[in-house]
Scaffold this active site. Sequence first.
Site, PDB file in Angstrom:
ATOM      1  N   THR A 151      -7.041   2.658   4.660  1.00  0.00           N
ATOM      2  CA  THR A 151      -7.788   3.631   3.852  1.00  0.00           C
ATOM      3  C   THR A 151      -9.280   3.605   4.143  1.00  0.00           C
ATOM      4  O   THR A 151      -9.937   4.652   4.175  1.00  0.00           O
ATOM      5  CB  THR A 151      -7.555   3.352   2.349  1.00  0.00           C
ATOM      6  OG1 THR A 151      -6.169   3.493   2.052  1.00  0.00           O
ATOM      7  CG2 THR A 151      -8.351   4.309   1.486  1.00  0.00           C
ATOM      8  N   SER A 182      -1.753  -0.599   7.508  1.00  0.00           N
ATOM      9  CA  SER A 182      -1.194  -1.951   7.351  1.00  0.00           C
ATOM     10  C   SER A 182       0.285  -1.931   6.975  1.00  0.00           C
ATOM     11  O   SER A 182       0.981  -2.930   7.120  1.00  0.00           O
ATOM     12  CB  SER A 182      -1.989  -2.741   6.316  1.00  0.00           C
ATOM     13  OG  SER A 182      -1.780  -2.253   5.004  1.00  0.00           O
ATOM     14  N   THR A 214      -4.706  -2.087   2.562  1.00  0.00           N
ATOM     15  CA  THR A 214      -4.390  -2.975   1.434  1.00  0.00           C
ATOM     16  C   THR A 214      -2.899  -3.304   1.304  1.00  0.00           C
ATOM     17  O   THR A 214      -2.548  -4.290   0.663  1.00  0.00           O
ATOM     18  CB  THR A 214      -4.864  -2.342   0.110  1.00  0.00           C
ATOM     19  OG1 THR A 214      -4.188  -1.096  -0.103  1.00  0.00           O
ATOM     20  CG2 THR A 214      -6.375  -2.115   0.130  1.00  0.00           C
ATOM     21  N   ASP A 215      -2.026  -2.502   1.911  1.00  0.00           N
ATOM     22  CA  ASP A 215      -0.593  -2.667   1.663  1.00  0.00           C
ATOM     23  C   ASP A 215      -0.060  -4.043   2.062  1.00  0.00           C
ATOM     24  O   ASP A 215       0.775  -4.616   1.364  1.00  0.00           O
ATOM     25  CB  ASP A 215       0.213  -1.582   2.382  1.00  0.00           C
ATOM     26  CG  ASP A 215       0.131  -0.246   1.679  1.00  0.00           C
ATOM     27  OD1 ASP A 215      -0.373  -0.203   0.532  1.00  0.00           O
ATOM     28  OD2 ASP A 215       0.555   0.767   2.265  1.00  0.00           O
TER      29      ASP A 215
END
Length: 527
Positions: free
Chosen positions: A11, A65, A96-97
Amino acid sequence: MKIAILYTGGTIGCVGNPLSPMNTDDFSSAFKNLITPILQQQYPDITIDFPPITFPESSSGTLDSTNLQPSDWCLMAEWVLNTYTQYDGWVVLHGTDSMDFTGPALSFLLSDCNELGFPTATLSKPVIITGSQVPLFYRASSQSALAINYNTDAFQNVCGAVASAQSGVPEVGVYFQNQLYRGNRTVKTNASQFNAFSSPNYPALGEYGIELDIDFANVLPLPTTPDTSLDTPSTLSALQKRLTYIAQNIDAFPAMQFNAFPAAYSATGGTAVIANLIDACVATGITGLVLESYGEGNFPSGNPDNPAAGATYQALANANAAGVVIVDCTQVLSGTVNDSAYAAGAWLPAVGALSPADMTPMAALAKVIILSTVAAYHGWSADTVKTLVQSNLVGEMKSVNRLDDWGQLTLAAGQSITTLDGSATLSNDPVLGPVLLRSGNTSPLWQALSAPIANPPGRLILEQDGNLVLYDRTNMPLWGTSIVPSSPTSSALVLAGSYTDNTLSLYLYDVAQQEATEVLYTGSGES
């Protein structure tokens, strides 16, 4: 101060409508033009570079990710090691995943240990992972120039990560929403707020208020000796060779997580959904299985009255017999696994399930994959791998069977360490002092004092000179070991082996010299 930034995707590097990731060249150019001048207001002497890296499975060279795989952990680790002599710190910009998988993975790939779990190669500089919930840049149209996006966590996280990369913290960290966490303790706990990550079982390493404040009491120690520091060329070279081996072989050691969930079974045979799924997973060739059990480590066996007759028990027993490393984590965010607390979990050690203490399932997955891969490189046995999975290597879990610089150095009154199989415990009795007991027995195998403490309670402390000392409440030393250090050292108190097979031992270990310095008890009864 020279800082390297790795832009992996995610992101933080997305622009447009709908959002899509920028390529590395466009992102690094925008960063240098818009972000670096602002950073240099705070840090006039800083130099920021973007050493190139490409993820081969993506045509753009970057990856969300969500699509990262274990081989990509190796690419990121290689990027750090190949530039280790050139920079003072590294920032990894990451989606962030799966950030809470990459944090643990990098901590294991950027370090090494011996068969007892003590460090042979250690980071001496910060590697900081960050990302964002909102993109860093904004473009009104395809023809518009890029600008810094308004009021986002992305800019704040970049500033905090760059500050953390200059902090001297010698470990892999995750910086998010004003907090610096240990990378292998971090969990994504919010999908829609800026405070997306937390560290449920370990305090933050630092917090950014007006300035970055690091709590070095929570930070891993610097390398024990120059020989274990990656600043030493031979140590760096050895870790690079190890990483090359891991990168070439990691795909041969797949592992998976498996949640406990309500599912149909029959205690008398027949349908057993969970057992069937485990059998199917093992049939694919997995070499590691991380259970995400209920509560303190409870998992449905398939037969409440007789777990050994249950289909899930049998499926896990067969997996263990096939060489699958099974780790019994919990799906609860906070707390420590104690599978012996309830009958619903007490059967798990019988099928080979290992206890991870308070390690996250994500850290357990990365740890099992990497240790299983590197075992042949080091000549480790399957039992050694299982011991290391349950040992605190780089701060990823509570130390169960030892006192050392990577966990805790003191046993307060009532605290204890225990063997990995639970067959013996060293307790610091408030009145009697240190007492070694086998499970279910009150007759000491060994104790430090011959008489009760006059001024209880006592504190057992592993001192910086390598000695173990018991103090009473007036801070008077009552008992201690007699090690005479030849040089500054780092020591550990280790409760190893098992009472059950007569291999139990309690000893002090010199981490620098990699040898026992004083044996307090052995399984033969000698002390």
